[in-house]
Design an enzyme around this catalytic site. Structure first.
Site, short mmCIF file in Angstrom:
data_model
loop_
_atom_site.label_atom_id
_atom_site.label_comp_id
_atom_site.label_asym_id
_atom_site.label_seq_id
_atom_site.Cartn_x
_atom_site.Cartn_y
_atom_site.Cartn_z
N GLU A 55 0.84 -1.22 0.00
CA GLU A 55 0.00 0.00 0.00
C GLU A 55 0.87 1.26 0.00
OE1 GLU A 55 -1.59 1.75 3.50
OE2 GLU A 55 -1.14 -0.01 4.72
N LYS A 104 -3.26 -2.54 15.53
CA LYS A 104 -2.69 -1.57 16.46
C LYS A 104 -3.69 -1.25 17.57
CE LYS A 104 0.42 1.32 14.59
NZ LYS A 104 0.80 2.38 13.66
N1 PSU Z 1 -2.89 1.33 10.82
C1 PSU Z 1 -1.56 1.35 11.00
N2 PSU Z 1 -0.78 1.95 10.06
C2 PSU Z 1 -1.32 2.52 8.93
C3 PSU Z 1 -2.74 2.47 8.75
C4 PSU Z 1 -3.48 1.87 9.72
O1 PSU Z 1 -1.07 0.83 11.98
O2 PSU Z 1 -0.58 3.07 8.09
C5 PSU Z 1 -3.34 3.06 7.49
C6 PSU Z 1 -3.57 1.96 6.45
O3 PSU Z 1 -3.42 2.52 5.16
C7 PSU Z 1 -5.02 1.59 6.67
C8 PSU Z 1 -5.62 2.94 6.97
O4 PSU Z 1 -5.65 0.98 5.57
O5 PSU Z 1 -4.64 3.58 7.79
C9 PSU Z 1 -6.95 2.83 7.68
O6 PSU Z 1 -7.57 4.08 7.72
P1 PSU Z 1 -9.09 4.18 8.21
O7 PSU Z 1 -9.04 3.81 9.66
O8 PSU Z 1 -9.44 5.64 8.00
O9 PSU Z 1 -9.88 3.26 7.37
#
Ligand code: PSU
Ligand code: MN
Length: 301
Positions: A25, A159
């Site tokens: 990603e 996380k």
């Molecule tokens: N969690 C992490 N590192 C990240 C992300 C999430 O520990 O870099 C990033 C990833 O790209 C994930 C996105 O898909 O955040 C999720 O965002 P949201 O919660 O807005 O869907």
């Protein structure tokens, strides 16, 4: 040929010949880590994938086209750009039709990987059910995408900015197998444990590849979450991180951070307030995931 896709020639050739390819990603580069460690890590992760016998395909959107496999220049652009979109599923049609630049989240990367025919995807941590989701309804589109799209996700667990228990419940509801690699505990990104047992455990990449094939042959669509624990010597004590997470959540509330800004805000806050330590662990675990992802891709191919 899908008019929205621009597949790098090396990736295209590998896919045509049935060779192992691993998707990566780009939100992690643009919104998940500071410059210049973000570009260094993105490059190092690609090298780990190559060293373990697979072709890396980092995914991002340039001028409305979905690039699968980036040039060194494109990668560098994403590391430095400050105004690229964070693109999840709901942003894709807008960013693509307006011919904008976008870094793709787990959800959007999975969808584009699937369009290109890639089955294995490596990241650091996925989005999930946020703490206080009962009030905010903040649940990442990563989870709904994982229920639909046939691309396996290798991450270091979830996380603990999220509610790990609720995230595991959601994954169960959506029929997404959760497999921890080589241990009984479900890991929590910076730590190899989370207080939750892993729903499933598998000890070899070959058995994981067989599980993926079996799932999809059964017509059970969607992802498998493969949780790979952070290397023991790179762990950060969960109680130590929790202090920063609580501070970050508090700051987000005070600053009225909402919607797609929540996750990048929390990640940035924690990275800044733990100085080098969390970033170092972050880099180590992504490389560790890249190795496992490449091994699974090799076994799968
Ligand atoms: N969690 C992490 N590192 C990240 C992300 C999430 O520990 O870099 C990033 C990833 O790209 C994930 C996105 O898909 O955040 C999720 O965002 P949201 O919660 O807005 O869907
Ligand atoms: Mn959200």
């Amino acid at each position: 040929m899908n008019p929205f896709l621009a597949i790098h020639p090396e990736v295209k050739e590998a896919l045509e010949k049935g060779r192992p390819v691993v998707a990566l990603e780009s939100t992690i580069i643009s919104h998940g880590m500071p410059y210049p460690q973000n570009i260094e890590t993105a490059k190092a992760v690609e090298e780990v994938i190559r060293a373990n016998g697979a072709i890396p395909a980092t995914i991002a959107i340039f001028e409305g086209k979905c690039y699968v496999g980036l040039t060194a220049e494109q990668l560098a652009f994403f590391g430095k750009a400050t105004d690229v979109w964070k693109v999840s599923l709901r942003d894709m049609p807008y960013v693509i039709s307006q011919k904008l630049y976008g870094a793709t989240t787990v959800a959007a990367t999975m969808r584009i990987a699937s369009m290109a025919g890639i089955k294995i995807f490596v990241t650091g941590g996925i989005g999930g059910v946020h703490r206080d989701a009962a009030n905010t309804m903040d649940i990442s589109a990563d989870l709904t995408e994982m229920a639909e799209t046939n691309v396996a996700v290798i991450s270091a667990g979830v996380k603990s900015i999220l509610d790990i228990g609720l995230t595991l419940e959601y994954l169960e509801t959506k029929g997404i197998p959760v497999v921890s690699f080589g241990q009984d505990a479900f890991p929590s990104f910076y730590s190899s444990t989370s207080g939750f047992p892993s729903p499933l455990r598998i000890d070899t990449p070959a058995e994981i590849a067989t599980l993926l094939k079996t799932k999809w042959q059964l017509g059970l669509n969607g992802s498998v979450l493969i949780a790979n624990p952070v290397p023991a010597n790179q762990q950060i004590d969960a109680a130590e991180i929790e202090v920063h997470i609580l501070e970050a959540l508090n700051a987000a509330k005070n600053e009225n951070i909402k919607g797609k800004e929540v996750t990048p805000f929390l990640l940035k806050y924690i990275s800044e307030h733990t100085h080098g330590e969390s970033l170092e662990a972050n880099i180590a675990l992504i490389k560790n995931n890249a190795k496992l992802g490449a091994e699974i891709a090799v076994a799968f191919a």
